[in-house]
Each structure stands twice: as structure tokens, then as C-alpha cells.
Design an enzyme around this catalytic site. Structure first.
Site, PDB file in Angstrom:
ATOM      1  N   ASP A   1       1.038  -1.521  -0.116  1.00 18.00           N
ATOM      2  CA  ASP A   1      -0.255   0.036   0.101  1.00 18.00           C
ATOM      3  C   ASP A   1       0.650   1.670   0.597  1.00 18.00           C
ATOM      4  O   ASP A   1       1.503   1.657   0.645  1.00 18.00           O
ATOM      5  CB  ASP A   1      -0.920  -0.254   1.303  1.00 18.00           C
ATOM      6  CG  ASP A   1      -1.889   0.977   1.355  1.00 18.00           C
ATOM      7  OD1 ASP A   1      -2.095   1.428   0.146  1.00 18.00           O
ATOM      8  OD2 ASP A   1      -2.913   1.280   2.131  1.00 18.00           O
TER       9      ASP A   1
ATOM     10  N   ASP B   1      -3.058   2.887  -6.443  1.00 12.70           N
ATOM     11  CA  ASP B   1      -1.714   2.943  -5.212  1.00 12.70           C
ATOM     12  C   ASP B   1      -1.385   1.414  -4.030  1.00 12.70           C
ATOM     13  O   ASP B   1      -0.539   1.589  -2.997  1.00 12.70           O
ATOM     14  CB  ASP B   1      -2.021   3.839  -4.110  1.00 12.70           C
ATOM     15  CG  ASP B   1      -2.963   4.089  -3.436  1.00 12.70           C
ATOM     16  OD1 ASP B   1      -3.844   3.231  -3.631  1.00 12.70           O
ATOM     17  OD2 ASP B   1      -2.605   4.742  -2.696  1.00 12.70           O
ATOM     18  N   GLU B   2      -2.074   0.267  -5.007  1.00 10.53           N
ATOM     19  CA  GLU B   2      -2.318  -0.906  -3.862  1.00 10.53           C
ATOM     20  C   GLU B   2      -2.521  -2.087  -5.182  1.00 10.53           C
ATOM     21  O   GLU B   2      -2.966  -2.202  -5.646  1.00 10.53           O
ATOM     22  CB  GLU B   2      -3.777  -1.583  -2.881  1.00 10.53           C
ATOM     23  CG  GLU B   2      -3.975  -0.269  -1.790  1.00 10.53           C
ATOM     24  CD  GLU B   2      -5.615  -0.365  -1.155  1.00 10.53           C
ATOM     25  OE1 GLU B   2      -5.775  -1.679  -0.586  1.00 10.53           O
ATOM     26  OE2 GLU B   2      -5.818   0.163  -1.223  1.00 10.53           O
TER      27      GLU B   2
END
Lengths: 385, 82
Positions: free
Chosen positions: A4, A99-100
Site C-alpha cells: 500500500d 496505489d495498492e
């Protein structure tokens, strides 16, 4: 393993303009356009600014914050570079959001000696190439990995097995579990379930009685069990739906403006369907009125479609009549679900339909123009600009 | 905050490790020497690319520059103003 990125959008802006380091940086649109906070730096979080909050509210909580409208194209570009870095550490990488990502590192950690070393190398590469940090969770399944990565933010690493999960999460409130929101928490509280331990103590059938199939899922996650399969991009399950929605700059009552926004949204969804080679049968509209009442309506077509005008005409008829003249509209959305991968040309209706054929030809021409000159080169007359 | 701009500039760029990096630019008759490219990314406009650069000059001013492949032109797209 779950990775993350730490305050991803804000971190990119701080990297670009290093004098922002240490300041509360808030990424979101213009407050005049009723935008919300996309993300914010950890300094801004100290002022209780959160993702999803309106920019106006964030400004009340953090008047001296630095507000940046953000640049989605840069964030998406950086996400693609990140994906390449992840692929250096595992052959199976599942992007989970911009974003993960989940990485299946089964066996890969042996190359680096230990999982900690693998993470150390990966973090070093991300920081060296992109100037960004991330938090990592390593666990036997995706659910635990996702929750582990949130334990030591920013720039952390948490390795959590089921015993660790019980020790850390059992005393916590139920909404500390991934996927349990405020309304589920309230519903669980009503039947005497307050902590994760309370939920794990109930049997699956009891939870199913109250929450239907979701109850089975709740029972599974409260025990720290979950899916272990990581899907790489090539093996990902088919998309279930594609949608586009927009919060209007001001609430609107004119039906023409509602239709022009619907046409614009239908065009966006249809274009995405064609790019990814999908067509779908079920068209839905979402309407939120100025008093925040939200309704959705849908219709399933006989033949699947990827055509803007079919989606638009169906969506238009689904808008309840009271919206516009009687109830002002704040948000509009269009969704196409029941998706199938296209095989060959679009199927025509039972009767030979030349207008449909013409529509398909028009869409092909639009796609050729947009592929060559960009999305804004051509649009439907009447669509919201 | 960033102020949006759309002004053409002249740029001296270097090419190293298969990447283009702006080194200095002339804007309104003044030359700005770039001390650091802090970020770079591309966007596709149809079949063409627009290259974006976040840069800091030697006086610690922040700019975003763009190079449009189709137009073969450099622009200042944003400037940081206090």
C-alpha cells in the site's frame, strides 16, 4: 503480500515540490466544484482530514493546509511504473487499486534469503526510482495481508499470521476489519456484536440469518480466513461492470442538462467497453438529488451493447420523471453490467437493423479519431463538455 | 498553490539513459537553470505523447514543463506561487 503506497497522491506532489515536505498537503478538486479529498499527507491527517471528506469541510479543519487539485494522469503513470517494479519481485502481481497491489511471493522470498530482505530490496527500489514509500503486509491470505499493511504506516512492514491476527484484532471493534463499514457495524452492534472476538464467536448460520450471504463473509473474515489466490493482470476475472459518474458543479433542474450529462457519461462508458472489448446487457442509472436521496434504476436488454446511443436512450428512459422539474439533481451515474467479452462483430437485433449498423460504423470512426488525436477530438452533439 | 499557465518557452534539454531531461529554459527573456527534475511522466493524446516534467530551478522555484511531441513545442504548464 499486500503493498500500500503511503498517501500516494500527496507523496507524489511532495516529491515534485519538495518544499511541501512536512506541511499538511491535501489533494482534491476545487472547493467551488464541491470536490472531495482524494488523499492527504500524514500531517493533514493530524487535523482529522480524511479521504472522501468535502474540500470545504477539510478547509474548516485545516485552514492552513496546502490544497492541490492533483494530476490523475501522473498518478496513473506512476502506478504503471510501480507495477513494473513489483514484477521484479513476483511473477504474480494483482493490481488492487491505483496505489495498492497483492503480490504472491510464495517461493520468491528464497531468492532474497527472507521475506524481510525481499521487502527491503523492493522498498529501496521504489524509493530510489520513484521517491516514494510504501507499507507492506505479509500474511497467509489476502485479507490478513491487506489488514497487516495498515498496521505500521508509513513505510512499515508487518508480518501477521492467524495467531497474530487474533491477538491484534480480536479486542478491536468490528469495523477495524476490512470491508466492515459504519452501517454493518451498527447492524452488528444491534445484535450484541461489538468486537471482532464477538463476531468470531458466533456461528456462520447465525450471521447468515441476519445478513444473508454477507453473513458468511463476515464469519470468514472475523476468523482471519480468506482468499489466497492472487490474480495477475492476464488471469484476472472478467470485469463485472463499467460505470462513470459525476457530481455536478451545481444542482440542476433543467431536463436538457440532465440528458446532456447522461449522454456524456454514456459515451465515456461505451468507449471504455469498446477499448476493453466488452459489451453488456444491463444498463443502470444512478441519480442523487440535492437532498442526498440516491436511487438506482436498471434495465436488461435482449442484446448486449457497447454503443453510446443505446446506453444513453436506455438510461434516459430510466430517469424518474420527478427528477429535474421537481427534484434538483446533484449526481448522475451510468453503469453497464452483465458484461461479456465480445466475439466478432456486434450482434444485431432479430430484425435487420440498418440504423444500428450505421451507429456501429459511427462508433468505429469515433474510436479511430480518438485513438489518433485524443479523447477530446470529437464528441456527441449535445453532450456535456 | 500551482497557477496554471500555457506559455511557450525555449528549452535546452539533455538526453541521457534513454531519457530526456530539461536543463534550462528561457521564459519572458530570462533564463532559468534547472537544478533538479523532481518528477516526470507522460500522457497520451491519441497517438502522440506529451512529456511532463516537475522541475526546481537554482532559485528554488517550482515549475511544471511539458513537451508536446506532435507540436514539437515546450510549454510552462504550471508554476508554484505562494
Amino acid at each position: 503480500m499486500h503493498v500500500d503506497m503511503d498517501a500516494f497522491f500527496a507523496a507524489i506532489e511532495i516529491r515534485n515540490a519538495p518544499h511541501l515536505r512536512g506541511k499538511p498537503v491535501i489533494i482534491g478538486g476545487d472547493a467551488r466544484f464541491r470536490s472531495v479529498v482524494s488523499t492527504c499527507s500524514y500531517e493533514a491527517r493530524k487535523y482529522s482530514v480524511k479521504s472522501g471528506m468535502s474540500i470545504a469541510q477539510a478547509k474548516r479543519l485545516c485552514p492552513d493546509g496546502v490544497y492541490i487539485s492533483g494530476n490523475l494522469s501522473e498518478y496513473v503513470y506512476t502506478a504503471a511504473l510501480l507495477q513494473r517494479i513489483f514484477e521484479n519481485y513476483s511473477p504474480v502481481v494483482e493490481p488492487f487499486s491505483v496505489d495498492e497491489a497483492f503480490l504472491d511471493i510464495t517461493g520468491c522470498h528464497r531468492i532474497y534469503g527472507t521475506a524481510e530482505n525481499l521487502v527491503k530490496e523492493m522498498k529501496k527500489e521504489i524509493e530510489g526510482k520513484l521517491g516514494l514509500t510504501c507499507s507492506v503486509g505479509i500474511s497467509p491470505n489476502k485479507l490478513l495481508a491487506k489488514m497487516a499493511s495498515g498496521e505500521n504506516k508509513p513505510n512499515g512492514l508487518t508480518i501477521m499470521d492467524r495467531d497474530d491476527f487474533k491477538r491484534i484484532f480480536y479486542p478491536r471493534p468490528v469495523n477495524s476489519l476490512w470491508g466492515v463499514g459504519e452501517s454493518t457495524k451498527n447492524a452488528l452492534n444491534k445484535i450484541g456484536i461489538f468486537t471482532v472476538r464477538d463476531m468470531a464467536a458466533r456461528n456462520q448460520e447465525e450471521l447468515k440469518k441476519y445478513f444473508g450471504e454477507n453473513g458468511v463473509g463476515l464469519s470468514v473474515i472475523s476468523r482471519g480466513q480468506g482468499n489466497t489466490e492472487v490474480f495477475s493482470y492476464d488471469n484476472r476475472p472478467l470485469d463485472k461492470s463499467m460505470s462513470h459518474e459525476t457530481t455536478l458543479i451545481a444542482d440542476i433542474s433543467e431536463i436538457e442538462k440532465i440528458y446532456s450529462t447522461l449522454l456524456w457519461l454514456s459515451d465515456k462508458v461505451a468507449r471504455r467497453l469498446r477499448i476493453d472489448n466488452y459489451h453488456g446487457r444491463t444498463i443502470s442509472v444512478k441519480v442523487r438529488s440535492s437532498d442526498f436521496k440516491t436511487i438506482t434504476r436498471d434495465k436488461t436488454l435482449t442484446c448486449p451493447t457497447d454503443q453510446c446511443m443505446v446506453i444513453f436512450e436506455t438510461a434516459r428512459k430510466l430517469i424518474p420523471r420527478e427528477y429535474g422539474p421537481k427534484e434538483k439533481v446533484r449526481l448522475l451515474g451510468v453503469r453497464v453490467s452483465n458484461l461479456e467479452k465480445k466475439r466478432g462483430e456486434n450482434q444485431l437485433a432479430l430484425m435487420e437493423d440498418f440504423s444500428h449498423e450505421k451507429m456501429i460504423k459511427n462508433s468505429k470512426t469515433i474510436d479511430i479519431l480518438r485513438d489518433r488525436f485524443g479523447e477530446s477530438v470529437i464528441s456527441y452533439a449535445g453532450a456535456k463538455l | 498553490m500551482y497557477q496554471d499557465m500555457d506559455e511557450q518557452i525555449e528549452v535546452v534539454a539533455v538526453f541521457e539513459s534513454h531519457k530526456m531531461k530539461p536543463a534550462r529554459f528561457r521564459w519572458n527573456g530570462r533564463v532559468y537553470k534547472i537544478s533538479e527534475v523532481t518528477g516526470d511522466w507522460n500522457t497520451n493524446v491519441g497517438a502522440y505523447k506529451v512529456h511532463h516534467f516537475a522541475v526546481v530551478d537554482t532559485s528554488s522555484n517550482f515549475f511544471q514543463l511539458t513537451y508536446d511531441e506532435r507540436q514539437t513545442s515546450w510549454m510552462i504548464s504550471k508554476i508554484w506561487v505562494e
